[in-house]
Design an enzyme around this catalytic site. Sequence first.
Site, short mmCIF file in Angstrom:
data_model
loop_
_atom_site.label_atom_id
_atom_site.label_comp_id
_atom_site.label_asym_id
_atom_site.label_seq_id
_atom_site.Cartn_x
_atom_site.Cartn_y
_atom_site.Cartn_z
N CYS A 55 0.84 -1.20 0.00
CA CYS A 55 0.00 0.00 0.00
C CYS A 55 0.88 1.26 0.00
O CYS A 55 1.54 1.54 -0.99
CB CYS A 55 -0.98 -0.04 1.17
SG CYS A 55 -2.37 1.11 0.99
N HIS A 100 -3.42 -5.75 0.87
CA HIS A 100 -2.77 -6.02 2.15
C HIS A 100 -2.76 -7.51 2.47
O HIS A 100 -3.71 -8.03 3.07
CB HIS A 100 -3.51 -5.28 3.27
CG HIS A 100 -3.31 -3.81 3.29
ND1 HIS A 100 -2.33 -3.18 4.02
CD2 HIS A 100 -3.99 -2.82 2.66
CE1 HIS A 100 -2.41 -1.87 3.85
NE2 HIS A 100 -3.41 -1.63 3.02
N GLU A 143 -1.00 -8.93 4.74
CA GLU A 143 -0.85 -9.10 6.18
C GLU A 143 -2.18 -9.09 6.92
O GLU A 143 -2.26 -9.49 8.09
CB GLU A 143 0.08 -8.02 6.76
CG GLU A 143 -0.52 -6.63 6.90
CD GLU A 143 -0.55 -5.82 5.62
OE1 GLU A 143 -0.82 -4.60 5.71
OE2 GLU A 143 -0.30 -6.38 4.53
#
Length: 221
Positions: free
Chosen positions: A87, A195, A197
Amino acid sequence: MKTAVIVFPGSNCDRDLAVALASVTGTRPAMVWHAETALPDGIGLIAVPGGFSYGDYLRSGAIAARSPIMRAVIDAAARGTPVLGVCNGFQVLTEAGLLPGALMRNEGLNFVCRDVALTVENRANAFTSGYRTGETLRLPVAHHDGNYVADPDTLDRLEGEGRVALRYAEPVNGSARAIAGLLNDAGNVLGMMPHPERKIDASHGGDDGRRLFEGLVETIA
């Protein structure tokens, strides 16, 4: 494997990345403040997190790209150390010259925050080796400046060299060629707007992101 997460003023996904890396490697990453001038010894992976570094002033990632620690990140990337930018991290990597092109305001000028479908375009690299080419996965996005742009010649070159790692499988932000994740020419730097994660455990609503980190660790190890 020793990892490092770069932290800028305004980062807000640094802890998410740290949790994901610790979960997969079994070792807590070094949290490296932007004002440092060197990385810890023996770092095998550098992660540049999402957020709003320096409040997104000037352009998203522009000031962070000129932080003292980025010289060390650029040098490490040149030596072959894998660097993952997520990002705002993707924005920082383009502003630092580690990846071509730029991330501009989303088409429609809206902040996009939802899960999106992605297609794995290239798995012949450490970052997406845990997926199958052509596989569809879902990861969250949360950005206002995720519209990837580059001139037509650059886009053709990126396509021809297989440097598009991930592509949006649905309209998201107007990115040229629907590019969601991009590799450098050596294949050791990946910038991506989604994302991974945030999807490392089924309790997060899915674990499609976990295989990115597992593939990285297996390949690097």
